[in-house]
Design an enzyme around this catalytic site. Structure first.
Site, PDB file in Angstrom:
ATOM      1  N   GLU A 432       0.688 -18.902  31.723  1.00  0.00           N
ATOM      2  CA  GLU A 432       1.179 -20.259  31.850  1.00  0.00           C
ATOM      3  C   GLU A 432       2.424 -20.432  30.972  1.00  0.00           C
ATOM      4  O   GLU A 432       2.363 -20.263  29.762  1.00  0.00           O
ATOM      5  CB  GLU A 432       0.070 -21.222  31.405  1.00  0.00           C
ATOM      6  N   ASP A 510      -3.640 -21.627  28.207  1.00  0.00           N
ATOM      7  CA  ASP A 510      -4.025 -22.243  26.941  1.00  0.00           C
ATOM      8  C   ASP A 510      -5.500 -22.610  26.948  1.00  0.00           C
ATOM      9  O   ASP A 510      -6.080 -22.873  27.993  1.00  0.00           O
ATOM     10  CB  ASP A 510      -3.220 -23.532  26.715  1.00  0.00           C
ATOM     11  N   ASP A 512      -6.886 -25.267  26.173  1.00  0.00           N
ATOM     12  CA  ASP A 512      -7.129 -26.714  26.118  1.00  0.00           C
ATOM     13  C   ASP A 512      -7.378 -27.251  27.536  1.00  0.00           C
ATOM     14  O   ASP A 512      -7.416 -26.485  28.495  1.00  0.00           O
ATOM     15  CB  ASP A 512      -5.960 -27.433  25.440  1.00  0.00           C
ATOM     16  N   ASP A 514      -5.516 -28.990  29.563  1.00  0.00           N
ATOM     17  CA  ASP A 514      -4.414 -28.712  30.481  1.00  0.00           C
ATOM     18  C   ASP A 514      -4.454 -27.273  30.984  1.00  0.00           C
ATOM     19  O   ASP A 514      -4.297 -27.010  32.165  1.00  0.00           O
ATOM     20  CB  ASP A 514      -3.084 -28.932  29.765  1.00  0.00           C
TER      21      ASP A 514
END
Ligand code: 0RA
Length: 649
Positions: A432, A510, A512, A514
């Site tokens: 990403e 990541d 998280d 998102d």
């Protein structure tokens, strides 16, 4: 008499040898000794209760997970017979529980399953249990027998009177056989939900005694019951899709002892969702029942459209796929002697079933179209649209694929390829963002690791029309970097993986919310367009650490809150005065190249989750919920589970 006795002894030895065989090679009987095999024990017992339901004697099954991960399955069927078995000179209960494949000796005249791993019998569960207790309520009497590793530790004991009927089996899986004995509530709940739709009228309850609610001391539990059966199943799967017609098309029929039940709905999406079952078992690879269904849909729709001049303006041929785009169908058949074939025994082989299903579905579908001309029109319009889109998509795809051939190596400029040309040892990381991509490029072992950065949120494939997919830069890059292409054969799309350039495809995002959303998007893309790669086990998800815990010179990574606490406790026993420092990694970009290699990319140390759709159905439901048109269920779902709750990763 004396001969009987010696027979009895010989049979006893046989029974023991049978159980010994199960304990020696458990995988042969239940598939594996991993969590899948562990859950299989429950299904083995539940299948017997379902058989009682199919025979018309049971409408309630309770499954309880106890605190120690022992399981109780309770039904209100006829109860396992307890009378004397004439030949074996012992209670039928003991025979059923201790003799391999004894189930078949008692004619239950229901649909028995002869292939796959189902139907190996409760005696297998018994053999693989540290402890098992069978309680039978039958003909006014209660009988109990207990076992250890399949061997009776008590006689069949009369234990009082009763005015109910049924069987209660409690078992504790043997820890020396199974890798883990932790049951998963979701796994059990998902299958029980499925069973409730497949067996309308049956009530299935799951109670988890490991989870006590603080408010009132009750346990976590859930109950499934469906009157509408497959019609409700379709609604459940399509929860966040917009239906095209008000009610699903419903088919129920019987021919030559084969029962056929089908529910089908059209929605405004572009994907086909088809689920098939034989005797309640999911046939992931389809088979003759699915062929029969498809044959009927093609035949009846084509004839109807031609008879009514609906295809008159069309300049190209309609393909079978066009009839099924944006449809959800569930096909459930009950077959007396099913033959399973295919790689995972997930494909029905009985050739007679094709014609039976085709006739049952054809008759009812023909009537449906004749009686509902406006709905028929709606569906045919959609089919024409699908065919038109397929042609546009083919052109777009051919353009993309031709371009790749023309531009030299054809590899995307953003790809940092590895030097190895051996797919078996090569890996590609889909990363990403360009900045994390840069770090990964520095940190990797360039001999076998390639990096492809993906920009921002890639296309939402659930909503997009297919031709749009091929216009998307990130998606084009993925096709060309991976070396796979979509081809058409007899009007059906197939993925050509012959030139797959990496056997490991690792999604690295990541840690998280998102990041998890983006990896779900990427996974959705693979699910829709490269499902073969998921089924072949090529897709992985990287697990970057959540924390770096530091104290003085000591340093370690943590992947969970629990690990972090543990590390902090261990570290703080040291004598130096330095306090413990915690670094929370929100993104891959916060790690330097060495750290990223060490924690997430180094095969020696990293954690990779292989994406394995054990339950394509739940995955499909989750994906469409996450990506579909209806915002509220998606919101709620994302907020509740930032991860892929029901997809086994
Ligand atoms: C053998 C024969 C019959 C029923 C069963 C076994 C049976 C097994 C299990 C396992 C869990 N629940 C069960 N319920 C029934 C047929 C009994 C008859 O003909 O009365």
């Amino acid at each position: 008499m004396s001969e009987d006795k010696s027979n009895y002894g010989a049979d006893n030895i046989q029974a023991l040898e049978g159980l010994e065989a199960v304990r020696k090679r458990p995988a042969m009987y239940i598939g594996a000794t991993d969590t899948k095999g562990l859950h299989h024990l429950v299904w083995e017992v539940v299948d017997n209760s379902i058989d009682e339901h199919l025979a018309g004697h049971c409408d309630m099954i309770d499954v309880i997970i106890h605190k120690d991960n022992s399981i109780t399955v309770k039904d209100n069927g006829r109860g396992i017979p307890t009378g004397m078995h004439a030949k074996l000179q012992k209670s039928a209960l003991e025979v059923v529980m201790t003799v391999l494949h004894a189930g078949g000796k008692f004619d239950k005249d229901t649909y028995k399953v002869s292939g796959g791993l189902h139907g190996v019998g409760v005696s297998c569960v018994n053999a693989l249990s540290e402890y098992l207790k069978a309680t039978v309520h039958r003909e006014g009497q209660i009988f109990i027998q207990e076992y250890a590793k399949g061997i009776p530790t008590t006689a069949v004991m009369p234990s009082g009177e009763t005015d109910i009927r049924g069987t209660i089996i409690t078992f504790l899986p043997d820890r020396t056989i199974f890798e883990f004995i932790e049951y998963k509530f979701e796994t059990l709940a998902n299958r029980l939900r499925e069973l409730s739709y497949l067996n309308s009228g049956l009530t299935l309850t799951l109670v988890d005694e490991r989870e006590e609610k603080e408010e009132d001391g009750t346990f976590r539990s859930t109950t499934f019951h469906s009157e509408g059966g497959l019609r409700e199943f379709v609604k459940y799967i399509d929860e966040s899709r917009t239906p095209l017609i008000e009610k699903p098309i419903y088919v129920k029929g019987k021919e030559e002892n084969v029962e056929v039940e089908v529910a089908m709905q059209y929605n405004t999406s572009y994907t086909e969702s088809i689920y098939s079952f034989v005797n309640n078992i999911n046939t992931r690879e389809g088979g003759t029942h699915v062929s029969g269904f498809r044959r009927a849909v093609n035949r009846v729709f084509t004839k109807y459209a031609e008879d009514n001049g609906l295809f008159s303006k069309l300049k190209f041929k309609i393909s079978g796929e066009d009839f099924r785009e944006g449809s959800t169908a569930i096909i459930s058949v009950k077959v007396p002697e099913p033959q399973f074939k295919g790689q995972t025994k997930g494909e029905l082989g009985n050739s007679e079933v094709t014609g039976i299903v085709s006739r049952c579905v054809g008759d009812i579908l023909k009537h449906y179209l004749e009686e509902n001309p406006s709905l028929a029109r709606k569906i045919i319009d959609k089919v024409i649209l699908a065919a038109t889109a397929r042609h546009a998509a083919r052109k777009a795809r051919e353009m993309v694929q031709r371009k790749n051939v023309l531009t030299g190596s054809g590899l995307p400029g953003k790809l940092s390829d590895c030097s190895s040309k051996d797919p078996a040892e090569s890996e590609i990381f889909l990363v990403e963002g360009d900045s994390a991509g840069g770090t990964a490029k520095q940190g990797r072992d360039r001999h076998f690791q390639a990096i492809l950065p993906l920009r921002g949120k890639i296309l939402n494939v659930e909503k997009a029309m297919e031709h749009k997919i091929y216009e998307n830069e990130e998606i084009k890059n993925m096709f060309t970097a991976l070396g796979v292409s979509i081809e058409e054969k007899d009007g059906e799309r197939i993925l050509n993986t012959e030139k797959l350039r990496y056997h490991k495809i690792v999604i690295m995002c990541d840690a998280d919310v998102d990041g998890s959303h983006i990896s779900t998007l990427i996974l959705t893309f693979f699910f829709r367009y490269m499902k073969e790669l998921i089924l072949n086990g090529n897709i992985y998800i990287a697990a970057p650490p959540l924390y770096l815990v530091r104290r003085g010179k000591q340093e370690a990574y943590a992947w969970s809150e629990e690990q972090r606490k543990e590390l902090m406790d261990n570290f703080s026993t040291g004598k130096d005065d330095n306090s413990v420092k915690i670094q929370r990694y929100k993104g891959l970009g916060e790690m330097n190249a060495d750290q990223l290699w060490e924690t997430t990319m180094d095969p020696e140390f990293r954690i990779l989750h292989r994406v394995n759709i054990t339950d394509a159905l739940e995955a499909d439901h989750v994906f469409s919920m996450l990506m579909g048109d209806e915002v509220p269920p998606r919101r709620a779902f994302i907020e509740e589970n930032a991860k892929y709750a029901n997809i086994d990763v």
